[in-house]
Design a protein around this motif. Structure first.
Motif, mmCIF file in Angstrom:
data_model
loop_
_atom_site.group_PDB
_atom_site.id
_atom_site.type_symbol
_atom_site.label_atom_id
_atom_site.label_comp_id
_atom_site.label_asym_id
_atom_site.label_seq_id
_atom_site.Cartn_x
_atom_site.Cartn_y
_atom_site.Cartn_z
ATOM 1 N N GLU A 1 0.798 -1.219 0.000
ATOM 2 C CA GLU A 1 0.000 0.000 0.000
ATOM 3 C C GLU A 1 0.841 1.284 0.000
ATOM 4 N N ARG B 1 2.860 2.783 -2.231
ATOM 5 C CA ARG B 1 2.716 3.644 -3.416
ATOM 6 C C ARG B 1 1.299 4.212 -3.511
ATOM 7 N N LYS B 2 0.284 3.373 -3.203
ATOM 8 C CA LYS B 2 -1.089 3.865 -3.243
ATOM 9 C C LYS B 2 -1.288 5.017 -2.253
ATOM 10 N N LEU B 3 -0.670 4.888 -1.079
ATOM 11 C CA LEU B 3 -0.808 5.945 -0.089
ATOM 12 C C LEU B 3 -0.094 7.220 -0.536
ATOM 13 N N GLU B 4 1.067 7.076 -1.190
ATOM 14 C CA GLU B 4 1.766 8.235 -1.719
ATOM 15 C C GLU B 4 0.910 8.973 -2.754
ATOM 16 N N GLU B 5 0.270 8.197 -3.610
ATOM 17 C CA GLU B 5 -0.589 8.789 -4.627
ATOM 18 C C GLU B 5 -1.805 9.476 -3.985
ATOM 19 N N TRP B 6 -2.349 8.839 -2.956
ATOM 20 C CA TRP B 6 -3.523 9.389 -2.286
ATOM 21 C C TRP B 6 -3.204 10.711 -1.572
ATOM 22 N N ILE B 7 -2.040 10.763 -0.919
ATOM 23 C CA ILE B 7 -1.717 11.949 -0.132
ATOM 24 C C ILE B 7 -1.394 13.154 -1.013
#
Length: 265
Positions: A257, A259-265
């Motif tokens: 998760e 990379r997904k969290l980096e994209e989300w933030i």
């Protein structure tokens, strides 16, 4: 007793009088020098807690057997290394035999697992051992921890002779089905399953009319969780009368998760 024998520290979260703890001592004493340090009181579901707000005291009950008044399983491991193993550390820490299973996310609550966590944080190989029950553990007196004792002795012999199979900061979590040894179908390497949790708590009134709550015992329910790469869960193995052995890591980061969290933030 020869000083070159393996040194095994055992503890638990059910307290120093627990039948499971004494069964574990009996199983392991032929294999090395067994030193027992256990909590004075039951500390089930205490998690990986250390006591920071009051002093603790070792009470020697007999040679190589102490209760820690009034500590947690993590305290037992942490302070034992200071008091009893200053010159030579234990070769292995074994925590248990817990009365009741520690599978799935119950591992995060478990004082039994927490003692193993503390050991591997201190650089010592560790094994957590739990005896699964059918219902409220009423079946344990009849079972007598026979399968658990056989399994633990065999596994510890393998660790002491062939080496610990995991790298640092990882421990072994062993769960024993509630059956006789002759009924056991073998040992399965498993992943931690998904526990089904409720919110059971009973409300009562004390003699003065004040309300209080008592958290209930959870049922052994779980969600099917087939892992595409890693086969059976611990719950599935126990259901099918296998012993379950699960490697547990303390790094709880979800790397999938990041990379997904980096994209989300």
């Amino acid at each position: 007793m020869s000083s070159d024998r393996p040194r095994i520290l055992i503890t638990n979260d059910d307290g120093f009088e627990s039948e499971g703890l004494h069964a574990l001592r009996e199983a392991l004493e032929p294999l090395g020098e067994v030193i027992t340090v256990a909590p004075t009181l039951e500390k089930s579901a205490c998690g990986h807690s250390l006591t920071l707000t009051r002093p603790l005291r070792f009470v020697e009950l007999e040679k190589n057997f102490y209760k820690l008044d009034d500590g947690t399983p993590s305290d037992c491991v942490f302070l034992s290394l200071k008091k009893l193993f200053a010159e030579r550390r234990p070769d292995l820490v074994v925590s248990g035999i817990n009365k009741g299973g520690n599978m799935g996310e119950d591992i995060t609550y478990s004082g039994t697992a927490a003692a193993a966590m503390e050991a591997v944080l201190q650089g010592i190989p560790a094994l957590a051992v739990s005896q699964v029950c059918r219902s409220h553990c009423d079946d344990l007196p009849a079972l007598g921890y026979r399968l658990a004792k056989e399994t633990v002795r065999s596994l510890v012999e393998k660790i002491l002779s062939g080496g610990y199979p995991l790298p640092e900061r990882k421990f072994l979590n062993l769960n024993i089905p509630p059956i006789e040894p002759r009924e056991c179908r073998g040992l399965r390497i498993t992943h931690a399953g998904r526990r089904a949790y409720g919110n059971d708590a009973q409300v009562h009134l004390n003699p003065r009319g004040q309300e209080y709550y008592w958290i209930g015992l959870p049922r052994l329910d779980w969600h099917p969780h087939p892992h595409p790469r890693h086969g059976w869960s611990d719950f599935e193995a126990i259901r099918e009368n296998y012993v379950s052995l699960t490697p547990i890591q303390l790094d709880m980061t979800d790397y999938d998760e990041l990379r997904k969290l980096e994209e989300w933030i």
